[in-house]
Each structure stands twice: as C-alpha cells, then as structure tokens.
Motif scaffolding. Structure first.
Motif, PDB file in Angstrom:
ATOM      1  N   PRO A  18     -12.564   7.157   5.125  1.00  0.00           N
ATOM      2  CA  PRO A  18     -12.926   5.692   5.465  1.00  0.00           C
ATOM      3  C   PRO A  18     -12.544   4.881   4.170  1.00  0.00           C
ATOM      4  O   PRO A  18     -12.446   5.394   2.847  1.00  0.00           O
ATOM      5  CB  PRO A  18     -14.321   5.516   5.706  1.00  0.00           C
ATOM      6  CG  PRO A  18     -14.691   7.106   6.063  1.00  0.00           C
ATOM      7  CD  PRO A  18     -13.768   8.032   5.243  1.00  0.00           C
ATOM      8  N   ASN A  19     -12.173   3.627   4.379  1.00  0.00           N
ATOM      9  CA  ASN A  19     -11.992   2.745   3.114  1.00  0.00           C
ATOM     10  C   ASN A  19     -13.013   3.036   2.066  1.00  0.00           C
ATOM     11  O   ASN A  19     -13.151   2.767   0.981  1.00  0.00           O
ATOM     12  CB  ASN A  19     -11.572   1.484   3.408  1.00  0.00           C
ATOM     13  CG  ASN A  19     -10.360   1.315   4.176  1.00  0.00           C
ATOM     14  OD1 ASN A  19      -9.633   2.246   4.148  1.00  0.00           O
ATOM     15  ND2 ASN A  19     -10.010   0.137   4.281  1.00  0.00           N
ATOM     16  N   GLU A  20     -14.722   2.976   2.574  1.00  0.00           N
ATOM     17  CA  GLU A  20     -15.506   3.003   1.815  1.00  0.00           C
ATOM     18  C   GLU A  20     -15.588   4.138   0.679  1.00  0.00           C
ATOM     19  O   GLU A  20     -15.859   4.104  -0.459  1.00  0.00           O
ATOM     20  CB  GLU A  20     -16.930   3.068   2.404  1.00  0.00           C
ATOM     21  CG  GLU A  20     -17.131   1.764   3.284  1.00  0.00           C
ATOM     22  CD  GLU A  20     -16.463   1.413   4.524  1.00  0.00           C
ATOM     23  OE1 GLU A  20     -16.308   0.590   5.090  1.00  0.00           O
ATOM     24  OE2 GLU A  20     -15.703   2.632   4.783  1.00  0.00           O
ATOM     25  N   ASP A  23     -12.872   3.546  -1.581  1.00  0.00           N
ATOM     26  CA  ASP A  23     -13.169   2.474  -2.765  1.00  0.00           C
ATOM     27  C   ASP A  23     -14.257   3.462  -3.927  1.00  0.00           C
ATOM     28  O   ASP A  23     -14.133   3.047  -5.077  1.00  0.00           O
ATOM     29  CB  ASP A  23     -14.172   1.576  -2.326  1.00  0.00           C
ATOM     30  CG  ASP A  23     -13.246   0.473  -1.415  1.00  0.00           C
ATOM     31  OD1 ASP A  23     -12.067   0.300  -1.887  1.00  0.00           O
ATOM     32  OD2 ASP A  23     -13.637  -0.122  -0.331  1.00  0.00           O
ATOM     33  N   LEU A  24     -14.943   4.199  -3.459  1.00  0.00           N
ATOM     34  CA  LEU A  24     -15.989   4.990  -4.491  1.00  0.00           C
ATOM     35  C   LEU A  24     -15.014   5.877  -5.517  1.00  0.00           C
ATOM     36  O   LEU A  24     -15.382   6.042  -6.659  1.00  0.00           O
ATOM     37  CB  LEU A  24     -16.834   5.889  -3.502  1.00  0.00           C
ATOM     38  CG  LEU A  24     -18.022   4.918  -2.994  1.00  0.00           C
ATOM     39  CD1 LEU A  24     -18.881   6.061  -2.107  1.00  0.00           C
ATOM     40  CD2 LEU A  24     -19.109   4.301  -3.980  1.00  0.00           C
TER      41      LEU A  24
END
Length: 346
Positions: A18-20, A23-24
C-alpha cells in the motif's frame, strides 16, 4: 488510494505494498536516497518527490542556482507546489559572485511556492524585494528575514498581508524602525530588536516566546516597549542577545515589566564578556525578587571561578524561591534536595 501498478511487474514487492507503507519507508530515507528513489519508477517518484522537496535548505550560491534552475524547467512545473519549508542561510562560499540573474530566478521561484509554511531568508547578498512585493503565501506561519533598510516598506506590506504568521524573526545589522504598524494577531514567537517589537500591534497578540536583539541596548526604549507586554501572562521564555555584557541591565527592565517570565536566557555575541562583580550579583538578586515564577536563568560564560559562581547561585536562589536551574560559565547548576549541584559542564 493505491496508484496504478503494471501487471507485467507483478513480481515486484513494491507493486503490492500500500502507498501508506511506501510513504513510511520513504520518510526514513536520507535526501540522497530519496533522489535515487525518484529515478527508479514513476510510482516511487510520486511518493519520494513530496518528501524530497518538502524542506529545502541551501547554504551555497551554486546550490541556490541549481535549485532555481530546476524549478523553472517546464517539465518540473509542479515542484514549487511541493515545497513547505525554504531556508537560505548565510552562503558558505563567501567569494562566490551573485549575478543579477540568480536574484531574479530566486525571487520568481519563491513566488511560485504558494504552499510555503516556513520561509527563512538570511543571505544578505540576495535582494528579496520582488518577493516581498509580489509573494502570496496563505499557509505561511514562520518567517525569518535578514532585513536591509531599503526593504522596510515592502516588508511592512508583506507582513500585514500574511496574518497567519505565528513565528517571526527580523534580523538587521543595525537598529531599524518601521514607520507603519504591523498587524499579526496570531503571533506567538518573536525575535528582533526593540524597534521592530515596538512596531507590532499587540492588542490581540499572545506572545509565548520573545528573543530581543540589542543594537546596543537602549534602556529607555526597553522600558517603553516591554511595558506594553506587562499583561501577557502566556509569555514564558525571554532570550536576550547583546553585543557585550551591557545586556545584564535589561534584566532589571524585564523584572519590572514581565513578572510572569519562567525562563531567561542571555546570549553573548562576543567571544569574551566581563565577569559578574559582587555588586552586580546583588543587583541581579534584587531584580530576581520580583520574578516569582522564574524557574531557569542562563547567563552563559561570564567568568571562570566555580567558588564565586556557587556564592552567586545561592544568592540568586535566596532572592527567587522558585529558581531550580542556573547556567553560569558553561555549567548547569540544579537544585537537588535543597542543595545546588553542578549537573554538567559544557
């Protein structure tokens, strides 16, 4: 929302994360690593670019020139929208020539960063008058500026058009004074001279932090300006930066007008400063008696005698019962079990 991923690259783990999560992962990378990631794929570029350009700090003429050029390219037209913090410090390459074209590019580039939240301009070789006259940053909350005298009219208009500013720093090589009042109702932290502070409309302002720059200290001006801050109960931290030891006289003015201060810091801008005499120590103690909420005071380096320092610390704590921390001669004295001990030496 997950970005479109090519089915032909289904074996790549990044396609399924996932993009989340991406991002992390990206948020833990260094600037150099983010630059490399931007060249790997469109997916990772879209994730890394906002992080790479969010905070831009430049300290060389060549770095500023390259950055301005990259943002002026047509295929990088969206990059200015990514910048949230922009910082131009004093150039380390002092002998580098600042061409008029670089000044023009810098001003136009900055004007395109409409989502700026923090703007620091401390390089005196760049004239930012065009930016002050045409820049509009609705989200700007932090502004630090090295003020040349010719920019005061444009700066006044700029500040009065950016009423969301909460943190303001105005530095000048000499004492300058605004001819028009400044209205910044959300201001919480201010750094500048008494002349700049006197220009602020303090009717609805609730300052919490104040840094005073002395050029040199004008005691009469200090009384006039600090008297206007007397009712500011939220003002807890005051720092004083002076060119010599005369800033100690400001302590008496602070004690007279800012009785609610909890932390006092005195910075010396010279490499040496005169030690605090016995008479001065008594005067300081007399001032501290009125500062009932003071918890910490920092006098920096003013001598080298630990025995005399202990005497002064005991003298000041007797005058100010709430005092629990004193920094003197690069040593921190802390009150522990009713005894003052040195916690650390710088």
């Amino acid at each position: 929302m997950v970005l479109t991923r090519s089915a032909s690259r289904a074996k790549c783990i990044f396609i399924w994360l996932p993009n989340e999560i991406l991002d992390l992962i990206a948020s833990e990378l260094s600037t150099a690593d983010l630059a490399v990631v931007c060249r790997t794929s469109r997916l990772l570029r879209n994730i890394a670019m906002p992080l790479l350009y969010r905070c831009v700090k430049l300290s060389t003429r060549s770095g500023l020139m390259l950055f301005a050029r990259s943002l002026l390219r047509s295929f990088e037209a969206s990059l200015p929208n990514l910048v949230r913090e922009f910082d131009v410090a004093h150039f380390t390459d002092k002998k580098a020539t600042v061409y008029p074209g670089l000044v023009v590019h810098t001003n136009h580039t900055l004007c395109r960063m409409i989502h700026l939240e923090s703007l620091t301009l401390l390089e005196r070789s760049i004239d930012y008058t065009h930016l002050l006259e045409h820049g509009q940053f609705p989200e700007l909350v932090v502004f630090q500026y090295l003020v040349p005298s010719h920019a005061l009219p444009a700066l006044t208009s700029f500040l009065n058009c950016h009423k969301n500013i909460t943190d303001l720093g105005l530095i000048s090589p000499c004492s300058l004074k605004f001819s028009t009042p400044l209205s910044l109702p959300k201001l919480q932290s201010f750094m500048g001279s008494f002349a700049f502070l006197s220009a602020l409309d303090l009717t609805d302002v609730s300052l919490t932090d104040l840094t005073l720059l002395l050029y040199p200290p004008d005691i009469a001006a200090a009384h006039a300006v600090l008297a206007n801050l007397h009712e500011m109960k939220m003002l807890s931290t005051v720092e004083v930066m002076g060119m010599d030891a005369n800033e100690r006289a400001i302590l008496h003015v602070i004690a007279a007008h800012l009785p609610h201060v909890q932390e006092l810091v005195f910075h010396h801008c010279t490499t040496t400063s005169s030690p605090i005499s016995s008479e001065e120590s008594l005067n300081i103690a007399a001032s501290l008696e009125t500062l009932g909420q003071l918890r910490s005071i920092n006098f920096g380096t003013v001598g080298e005698n630990v025995i005399e320092d202990r005497v002064m610390v005991a003298q000041w704590s007797a005058a100010c019962k709430g005092l629990t921390s004193v920094i003197l001669d690069e040593r921190q004295w802390d009150l522990k079990e009713n005894d003052w001990v040195v916690s650390w030496n710088l």
